[in-house]
Design a protein around this motif. Structure first.
Motif, PDB file in Angstrom:
ATOM      1  N   GLY A   1      10.576 -15.046  56.394  1.00  0.00           N
ATOM      2  CA  GLY A   1      11.180 -14.888  57.703  1.00  0.00           C
ATOM      3  C   GLY A   1      10.657 -13.724  58.523  1.00  0.00           C
ATOM      4  O   GLY A   1      10.931 -13.632  59.724  1.00  0.00           O
TER       5      GLY A   1
ATOM      6  N   ALA B   1       7.238 -12.852  64.786  1.00  0.00           N
ATOM      7  CA  ALA B   1       6.860 -13.013  63.388  1.00  0.00           C
ATOM      8  C   ALA B   1       6.967 -11.747  62.555  1.00  0.00           C
ATOM      9  O   ALA B   1       6.996 -11.823  61.332  1.00  0.00           O
ATOM     10  CB  ALA B   1       5.440 -13.552  63.285  1.00  0.00           C
TER      11      ALA B   1
ATOM     12  N   GLN C   1      12.622 -22.522  61.199  1.00  0.00           N
ATOM     13  CA  GLN C   1      12.775 -21.071  61.215  1.00  0.00           C
ATOM     14  C   GLN C   1      14.079 -20.666  60.548  1.00  0.00           C
ATOM     15  O   GLN C   1      15.144 -21.214  60.842  1.00  0.00           O
ATOM     16  CB  GLN C   1      12.738 -20.564  62.658  1.00  0.00           C
ATOM     17  CG  GLN C   1      12.669 -19.052  62.755  1.00  0.00           C
ATOM     18  CD  GLN C   1      12.423 -18.591  64.186  1.00  0.00           C
ATOM     19  OE1 GLN C   1      12.390 -19.400  65.106  1.00  0.00           O
ATOM     20  NE2 GLN C   1      12.219 -17.305  64.368  1.00  0.00           N
TER      21      GLN C   1
ATOM     22  N   SER D   1       4.135 -18.920  67.193  1.00  0.00           N
ATOM     23  CA  SER D   1       5.276 -19.753  66.807  1.00  0.00           C
ATOM     24  C   SER D   1       6.553 -18.921  66.801  1.00  0.00           C
ATOM     25  O   SER D   1       7.427 -19.080  65.974  1.00  0.00           O
ATOM     26  CB  SER D   1       5.053 -20.364  65.418  1.00  0.00           C
ATOM     27  OG  SER D   1       4.837 -19.334  64.458  1.00  0.00           O
TER      28      SER D   1
END
Length: 257
Positions: A142, A188, A135, A185
Protein backbone atom coordinates in the motif's frame (compact mmCIF):
# COMPACT_ATOMS: atom_id res chain seq x y z
CA UNK A 1 1.90 9.51 -16.86
CA UNK A 2 -0.67 6.91 -17.82
CA UNK A 3 1.58 4.03 -18.88
CA UNK A 4 3.34 1.49 -16.70
CA UNK A 5 6.76 3.22 -16.73
CA UNK A 6 7.92 3.91 -13.19
CA UNK A 7 5.36 1.73 -11.44
CA UNK A 8 6.31 -0.81 -8.79
CA UNK A 9 5.23 -4.14 -10.28
CA UNK A 10 6.85 -6.81 -8.07
CA UNK A 11 8.47 -7.30 -4.68
CA UNK A 12 11.12 -9.82 -3.73
CA UNK A 13 12.35 -11.14 -0.42
CA UNK A 14 15.83 -12.59 0.08
CA UNK A 15 16.50 -14.31 3.38
CA UNK A 16 18.51 -16.96 5.20
CA UNK A 17 15.66 -19.47 5.64
CA UNK A 18 13.06 -19.53 2.87
CA UNK A 19 10.61 -21.88 4.57
CA UNK A 20 10.64 -19.88 7.82
CA UNK A 21 10.15 -16.59 5.96
CA UNK A 22 7.17 -17.92 3.99
CA UNK A 23 5.60 -19.21 7.21
CA UNK A 24 6.12 -15.87 9.01
CA UNK A 25 4.54 -13.69 6.33
CA UNK A 26 1.71 -16.13 5.70
CA UNK A 27 0.81 -15.84 9.37
CA UNK A 28 1.23 -12.06 9.61
CA UNK A 29 -0.36 -10.81 6.37
CA UNK A 30 -2.23 -13.88 5.12
CA UNK A 31 -0.26 -14.59 1.97
CA UNK A 32 -0.54 -17.96 0.26
CA UNK A 33 2.56 -19.42 -1.40
CA UNK A 34 3.27 -21.72 -4.31
CA UNK A 35 6.39 -22.95 -6.04
CA UNK A 36 7.62 -20.49 -8.65
CA UNK A 37 8.98 -23.18 -10.95
CA UNK A 38 12.59 -21.94 -11.03
CA UNK A 39 14.93 -24.70 -12.20
CA UNK A 40 18.08 -23.38 -10.52
CA UNK A 41 16.87 -22.50 -7.03
CA UNK A 42 13.77 -22.65 -4.82
CA UNK A 43 11.46 -19.67 -5.36
CA UNK A 44 8.08 -19.15 -3.74
CA UNK A 45 5.45 -16.83 -5.24
CA UNK A 46 3.23 -15.24 -2.61
CA UNK A 47 -0.29 -14.04 -3.37
CA UNK A 48 -3.07 -12.09 -1.69
CA UNK A 49 -6.63 -12.91 -2.65
CA UNK A 50 -5.39 -14.74 -5.73
CA UNK A 51 -3.27 -11.78 -6.89
CA UNK A 52 0.50 -12.48 -7.03
CA UNK A 53 2.34 -9.94 -4.89
CA UNK A 54 5.97 -11.04 -4.94
CA UNK A 55 8.55 -13.75 -4.68
CA UNK A 56 10.65 -15.16 -1.88
CA UNK A 57 14.04 -16.83 -2.10
CA UNK A 58 17.23 -17.60 -0.21
CA UNK A 59 19.96 -14.99 -0.59
CA UNK A 60 22.03 -16.01 -3.66
CA UNK A 61 25.70 -16.80 -3.07
CA UNK A 62 26.94 -13.87 -5.17
CA UNK A 63 24.69 -11.42 -3.33
CA UNK A 64 25.76 -12.83 0.03
CA UNK A 65 29.40 -12.40 -1.00
CA UNK A 66 28.65 -8.71 -1.59
CA UNK A 67 27.27 -8.40 1.92
CA UNK A 68 23.55 -8.84 1.24
CA UNK A 69 21.38 -9.45 4.29
CA UNK A 70 17.71 -10.42 4.57
CA UNK A 71 15.66 -7.68 2.92
CA UNK A 72 12.80 -6.75 0.60
CA UNK A 73 13.47 -5.26 -2.84
CA UNK A 74 11.07 -3.65 -5.31
CA UNK A 75 10.91 -4.01 -9.09
CA UNK A 76 10.16 -0.84 -11.08
CA UNK A 77 8.95 -1.16 -14.68
CA UNK A 78 10.84 0.42 -17.59
CA UNK A 79 10.51 0.16 -21.36
CA UNK A 80 14.05 -1.17 -21.82
CA UNK A 81 16.32 -2.26 -18.97
CA UNK A 82 19.54 -2.04 -20.98
CA UNK A 83 18.85 1.43 -22.35
CA UNK A 84 17.92 2.71 -18.91
CA UNK A 85 21.32 1.91 -17.39
CA UNK A 86 23.43 4.63 -19.09
CA UNK A 87 20.90 7.26 -18.01
CA UNK A 88 20.93 5.87 -14.47
CA UNK A 89 24.73 5.94 -14.23
CA UNK A 90 24.90 9.41 -15.78
CA UNK A 91 22.60 10.59 -12.99
CA UNK A 92 24.94 9.09 -10.37
CA UNK A 93 23.25 5.72 -9.86
CA UNK A 94 25.03 2.38 -9.59
CA UNK A 95 24.61 -1.03 -11.20
CA UNK A 96 25.04 -3.98 -8.84
CA UNK A 97 23.91 -6.70 -11.24
CA UNK A 98 24.00 -6.36 -15.02
CA UNK A 99 20.81 -7.05 -17.01
CA UNK A 100 19.75 -10.68 -16.95
CA UNK A 101 16.81 -12.63 -18.35
CA UNK A 102 14.34 -14.72 -16.38
CA UNK A 103 13.00 -17.18 -18.98
CA UNK A 104 9.39 -16.43 -19.95
CA UNK A 105 9.19 -13.76 -17.24
CA UNK A 106 11.29 -10.74 -18.17
CA UNK A 107 14.59 -8.91 -17.92
CA UNK A 108 15.95 -7.16 -14.84
CA UNK A 109 18.96 -5.41 -13.35
CA UNK A 110 19.82 -4.63 -9.71
CA UNK A 111 20.66 -0.94 -9.31
CA UNK A 112 20.80 1.90 -6.81
CA UNK A 113 19.77 5.53 -7.02
CA UNK A 114 22.37 8.31 -6.48
CA UNK A 115 21.50 8.41 -2.78
CA UNK A 116 21.95 4.69 -2.11
CA UNK A 117 18.46 3.22 -2.38
CA UNK A 118 18.55 -0.21 -4.03
CA UNK A 119 15.83 -1.43 -6.41
CA UNK A 120 15.34 -3.48 -9.57
CA UNK A 121 14.74 -2.25 -13.10
CA UNK A 122 12.35 -4.62 -14.82
CA UNK A 123 10.66 -5.23 -18.16
CA UNK A 124 8.30 -8.19 -18.40
CA UNK A 125 8.41 -10.55 -21.33
CA UNK A 126 4.81 -9.84 -22.29
CA UNK A 127 5.40 -6.14 -22.80
CA UNK A 128 3.10 -4.83 -20.09
CA UNK A 129 2.76 -5.55 -16.38
CA UNK A 130 -0.48 -7.14 -15.15
CA UNK A 131 -3.22 -4.78 -13.90
CA UNK A 132 -2.76 -3.79 -10.26
CA UNK A 133 -5.07 -5.12 -7.54
CA UNK A 134 -7.71 -2.94 -5.94
CA UNK A 135 -6.13 -0.14 -3.94
CA UNK A 136 -5.91 -1.04 -0.26
CA UNK A 137 -6.61 -4.74 -0.78
CA UNK A 138 -5.31 -6.74 2.22
CA UNK A 139 -1.95 -8.37 1.56
CA UNK A 140 -0.95 -6.00 -1.24
CA UNK A 141 1.65 -3.25 -0.98
CA UNK A 142 0.00 0.00 0.00
CA UNK A 143 2.94 2.42 0.35
CA UNK A 144 6.57 2.73 -0.75
CA UNK A 145 8.94 4.76 1.41
CA UNK A 146 12.56 5.67 0.69
CA UNK A 147 14.92 6.57 3.53
CA UNK A 148 18.10 7.86 1.91
CA UNK A 149 21.18 10.06 2.19
CA UNK A 150 19.53 13.13 0.62
CA UNK A 151 15.74 13.15 0.31
CA UNK A 152 15.55 16.22 -1.95
CA UNK A 153 18.19 14.89 -4.35
CA UNK A 154 16.60 11.44 -4.46
CA UNK A 155 13.16 12.91 -5.13
CA UNK A 156 14.50 14.88 -8.09
CA UNK A 157 16.21 11.75 -9.44
CA UNK A 158 13.09 9.55 -9.37
CA UNK A 159 10.89 12.27 -10.85
CA UNK A 160 13.38 12.82 -13.67
CA UNK A 161 14.18 9.16 -14.27
CA UNK A 162 10.71 7.61 -14.01
CA UNK A 163 8.39 10.58 -14.44
CA UNK A 164 7.06 10.47 -10.91
CA UNK A 165 5.19 13.60 -9.83
CA UNK A 166 4.93 15.35 -6.50
CA UNK A 167 1.63 15.16 -4.63
CA UNK A 168 2.63 17.05 -1.50
CA UNK A 169 5.13 17.36 1.32
CA UNK A 170 5.21 17.52 5.11
CA UNK A 171 7.71 19.31 7.34
CA UNK A 172 8.56 16.78 10.05
CA UNK A 173 10.77 19.14 12.05
CA UNK A 174 14.06 17.49 13.06
CA UNK A 175 13.21 14.58 10.76
CA UNK A 176 13.21 16.87 7.72
CA UNK A 177 10.78 17.10 4.81
CA UNK A 178 8.68 14.13 3.72
CA UNK A 179 7.95 14.35 -0.01
CA UNK A 180 5.08 12.30 -1.45
CA UNK A 181 4.84 11.07 -5.03
CA UNK A 182 2.55 9.32 -7.50
CA UNK A 183 3.59 6.98 -10.28
CA UNK A 184 0.59 7.09 -12.60
CA UNK A 185 -1.87 5.00 -10.62
CA UNK A 186 -2.40 7.35 -7.69
CA UNK A 187 -0.27 8.37 -4.74
CA UNK A 188 2.30 5.65 -4.16
CA UNK A 189 4.79 6.67 -1.50
CA UNK A 190 7.15 9.12 0.12
CA UNK A 191 10.83 10.01 0.23
CA UNK A 192 12.80 11.38 3.17
CA UNK A 193 16.37 11.88 4.34
CA UNK A 194 17.33 9.02 6.62
CA UNK A 195 17.86 9.63 10.31
CA UNK A 196 21.46 9.73 11.62
CA UNK A 197 21.01 6.43 13.46
CA UNK A 198 19.92 4.68 10.23
CA UNK A 199 23.08 2.99 8.88
CA UNK A 200 22.20 2.93 5.17
CA UNK A 201 19.62 3.99 2.58
CA UNK A 202 16.72 1.62 1.95
CA UNK A 203 13.24 1.28 0.49
CA UNK A 204 10.55 0.25 2.97
CA UNK A 205 7.36 -1.44 1.76
CA UNK A 206 4.06 -1.24 3.65
CA UNK A 207 1.68 -4.20 3.38
CA UNK A 208 -2.05 -3.51 3.68
CA UNK A 209 -3.86 -5.26 6.55
CA UNK A 210 -7.45 -4.91 7.78
CA UNK A 211 -6.55 -3.79 11.29
CA UNK A 212 -3.19 -3.01 12.86
CA UNK A 213 -3.37 -4.28 16.45
CA UNK A 214 -4.23 -7.90 15.55
CA UNK A 215 -1.43 -7.86 12.97
CA UNK A 216 1.03 -6.58 15.58
CA UNK A 217 0.09 -9.48 17.82
CA UNK A 218 0.69 -11.87 14.92
CA UNK A 219 4.16 -10.37 14.43
CA UNK A 220 4.98 -10.90 18.09
CA UNK A 221 3.56 -14.43 18.08
CA UNK A 222 6.03 -15.37 15.33
CA UNK A 223 8.98 -13.72 17.13
CA UNK A 224 9.14 -10.62 14.96
CA UNK A 225 10.21 -7.36 16.60
CA UNK A 226 8.40 -4.01 16.51
CA UNK A 227 10.77 -1.22 15.45
CA UNK A 228 8.41 1.76 15.43
CA UNK A 229 4.73 2.28 16.19
CA UNK A 230 1.88 1.64 16.04
CA UNK A 231 1.23 5.26 15.08
CA UNK A 232 -1.43 7.23 13.27
CA UNK A 233 -0.36 9.06 10.11
CA UNK A 234 -2.02 11.90 8.17
CA UNK A 235 -5.14 10.65 6.45
CA UNK A 236 -6.24 8.56 9.42
CA UNK A 237 -4.32 5.39 8.67
CA UNK A 238 -2.22 3.44 11.16
CA UNK A 239 1.26 2.06 10.57
CA UNK A 240 3.87 -0.07 12.24
CA UNK A 241 7.43 -0.87 11.22
CA UNK A 242 8.94 -4.18 12.23
CA UNK A 243 11.72 -6.70 11.75
CA UNK A 244 10.94 -10.28 10.78
CA UNK A 245 12.81 -13.05 12.67
CA UNK A 246 15.62 -12.98 10.08
CA UNK A 247 16.17 -9.24 10.47
CA UNK A 248 14.44 -7.93 7.35
CA UNK A 249 12.60 -4.64 7.85
CA UNK A 250 9.00 -4.39 6.67
CA UNK A 251 5.93 -2.34 7.54
CA UNK A 252 2.17 -2.61 7.76
CA UNK A 253 -0.56 -0.06 7.07
CA UNK A 254 -4.22 -0.29 8.07
CA UNK A 255 -7.33 1.90 8.13
CA UNK A 256 -7.84 1.20 11.84
CA UNK A 257 -6.10 -0.16 14.89
Amino acid sequence: MSGPIGKFVWYEYMGDDLKAAVDFYAHVVGWTAEDGGMSDFPYQIVSAGGHPVGGMMTIPADARAMGARPAWLGYIWVENVDLALPKLMEAGGKVFKAPSDIPDVGRFAVVADPCGGTFMLFRDAGGNPPPPPAQGAPGTIGWHELHCDDGAKAFDFYCGFFGWTKTGEMDMGPMGVYRMFKTGSGEAGGIMTRMPQTPASFWLYYVNVDALDPAVERIKAKVGQIANGPMEVPGGQWIVQAFDPQGALFALVAPKR
